[in-house]
Design a protein around this motif. Sequence first.
Motif, mmCIF file in Angstrom:
data_model
loop_
_atom_site.group_PDB
_atom_site.id
_atom_site.type_symbol
_atom_site.label_atom_id
_atom_site.label_comp_id
_atom_site.label_asym_id
_atom_site.label_seq_id
_atom_site.Cartn_x
_atom_site.Cartn_y
_atom_site.Cartn_z
ATOM 1 N N ALA A 1 -3.350 10.448 -6.151
ATOM 2 C CA ALA A 1 -2.720 10.323 -4.834
ATOM 3 C C ALA A 1 -2.856 8.893 -4.322
ATOM 4 O O ALA A 1 -3.880 8.251 -4.518
ATOM 5 N N VAL A 2 -1.800 8.428 -3.655
ATOM 6 C CA VAL A 2 -1.809 7.132 -2.972
ATOM 7 C C VAL A 2 -1.677 7.446 -1.490
ATOM 8 O O VAL A 2 -0.670 8.011 -1.053
ATOM 9 N N VAL A 3 -2.699 7.098 -0.733
ATOM 10 C CA VAL A 3 -2.730 7.419 0.688
ATOM 11 C C VAL A 3 -2.471 6.176 1.529
ATOM 12 O O VAL A 3 -2.524 5.058 1.036
ATOM 13 N N GLY A 4 -2.199 6.386 2.807
ATOM 14 C CA GLY A 4 -2.003 5.272 3.725
ATOM 15 C C GLY A 4 -0.618 4.676 3.686
ATOM 16 O O GLY A 4 -0.413 3.550 4.134
ATOM 17 N N ILE A 5 0.366 5.442 3.196
ATOM 18 C CA ILE A 5 1.712 4.862 3.055
ATOM 19 C C ILE A 5 2.415 4.684 4.393
ATOM 20 O O ILE A 5 3.431 4.006 4.464
ATOM 21 N N ASP A 6 1.888 5.284 5.457
ATOM 22 C CA ASP A 6 2.534 5.149 6.760
ATOM 23 C C ASP A 6 1.931 4.032 7.615
ATOM 24 O O ASP A 6 2.289 3.877 8.775
ATOM 25 N N PHE A 7 1.028 3.242 7.051
ATOM 26 C CA PHE A 7 0.464 2.091 7.749
ATOM 27 C C PHE A 7 1.224 0.838 7.341
ATOM 28 O O PHE A 7 1.656 0.713 6.204
ATOM 29 N N ALA A 8 1.343 -0.092 8.276
ATOM 30 C CA ALA A 8 1.975 -1.382 7.956
ATOM 31 C C ALA A 8 0.991 -2.224 7.156
ATOM 32 O O ALA A 8 -0.225 -2.114 7.332
ATOM 33 N N ASN A 9 1.512 -3.057 6.285
ATOM 34 C CA ASN A 9 0.663 -3.987 5.549
ATOM 35 C C ASN A 9 0.231 -5.117 6.469
ATOM 36 O O ASN A 9 0.870 -5.391 7.485
ATOM 37 N N VAL B 1 4.762 -10.484 7.155
ATOM 38 C CA VAL B 1 5.910 -9.747 7.703
ATOM 39 C C VAL B 1 5.576 -8.297 8.032
ATOM 40 O O VAL B 1 6.457 -7.553 8.459
ATOM 41 N N ARG B 2 4.318 -7.909 7.857
ATOM 42 C CA ARG B 2 3.884 -6.521 8.090
ATOM 43 C C ARG B 2 4.816 -5.553 7.368
ATOM 44 O O ARG B 2 5.416 -4.668 7.972
ATOM 45 N N SER B 3 4.966 -5.766 6.063
ATOM 46 C CA SER B 3 5.880 -4.968 5.257
ATOM 47 C C SER B 3 5.593 -3.471 5.398
ATOM 48 O O SER B 3 4.472 -3.055 5.634
ATOM 49 N N ASN B 4 6.628 -2.688 5.242
ATOM 50 C CA ASN B 4 6.598 -1.248 5.447
ATOM 51 C C ASN B 4 6.302 -0.543 4.126
ATOM 52 O O ASN B 4 7.115 -0.564 3.211
ATOM 53 N N ARG B 5 5.155 0.096 4.039
ATOM 54 C CA ARG B 5 4.749 0.768 2.797
ATOM 55 C C ARG B 5 5.673 1.938 2.455
ATOM 56 O O ARG B 5 6.062 2.112 1.305
ATOM 57 N N ARG B 6 5.994 2.764 3.431
ATOM 58 C CA ARG B 6 6.841 3.924 3.150
ATOM 59 C C ARG B 6 8.203 3.489 2.625
ATOM 60 O O ARG B 6 8.735 4.072 1.684
ATOM 61 N N PHE B 7 8.775 2.448 3.216
ATOM 62 C CA PHE B 7 10.057 1.941 2.734
ATOM 63 C C PHE B 7 9.926 1.517 1.276
ATOM 64 O O PHE B 7 10.792 1.822 0.449
ATOM 65 N N GLU B 8 8.834 0.833 0.942
ATOM 66 C CA GLU B 8 8.629 0.374 -0.433
ATOM 67 C C GLU B 8 8.460 1.563 -1.382
ATOM 68 O O GLU B 8 8.980 1.556 -2.493
ATOM 69 N N VAL B 9 7.756 2.599 -0.938
ATOM 70 C CA VAL B 9 7.605 3.810 -1.758
ATOM 71 C C VAL B 9 8.970 4.431 -2.001
ATOM 72 O O VAL B 9 9.307 4.812 -3.128
ATOM 73 N N MET B 10 9.786 4.523 -0.958
ATOM 74 C CA MET B 10 11.096 5.153 -1.091
ATOM 75 C C MET B 10 12.042 4.310 -1.951
ATOM 76 O O MET B 10 12.987 4.848 -2.526
ATOM 77 N N ALA B 11 11.771 3.022 -2.066
ATOM 78 C CA ALA B 11 12.586 2.149 -2.913
ATOM 79 C C ALA B 11 12.111 2.169 -4.361
ATOM 80 O O ALA B 11 12.755 1.594 -5.237
ATOM 81 N N SER B 12 11.001 2.848 -4.623
ATOM 82 C CA SER B 12 10.455 2.924 -5.981
ATOM 83 C C SER B 12 11.031 4.135 -6.703
ATOM 84 O O SER B 12 11.252 5.180 -6.091
ATOM 85 N N ALA B 13 11.243 3.977 -7.984
ATOM 86 C CA ALA B 13 11.772 5.065 -8.805
ATOM 87 C C ALA B 13 10.673 5.599 -9.711
ATOM 88 O O ALA B 13 9.805 4.841 -10.153
#
Length: 131
Positions: free
Chosen positions: A4-12, A16-28
């Motif tokens: 499990a990878v946790v903490g995906i809803d926190f900003a980096n 630019v305080r990149s969005n973890r969830r957006f990056e997860v959703m962009a991953s295949a």
Amino acid sequence: MTLAVVGIDFANEDRVRSNRRFEVMASAPGDPVGLRPEPRNRHDPNAVAVFSARDVQIGYLSAERAPLIGARLRRGEEVRAIFQGLRGSVAYIRVRFGGEVPSLPRAADRPAVSVGDDDFHPDPDGPEWGA
């Protein structure tokens, strides 16, 4: 092994305080991910950060698994990981030790019970089936 990878809803904490969830959703499923121990992490010295193929942090390994994986990484063992999928607020990765690239389970090996997203393929005896 599925982790499990946790903490995906926190900003980096990058510029630019990149969005973890957006990056997860962009991953295949099958995309490579990087694992980096963070011994100076102020919350957990055993923390292992998880990075996407685009080198954007997507979260951390769960506190239960981070000590084991972090210890192997610090010993210089070859640990390879790929993105597996997303289910709710948790992303999942597949990890393999010894240098070989992990693989996603074959469709025939997936459990008969529906577990949600098509990209989520848990190990039948893995932690995601616990009580």
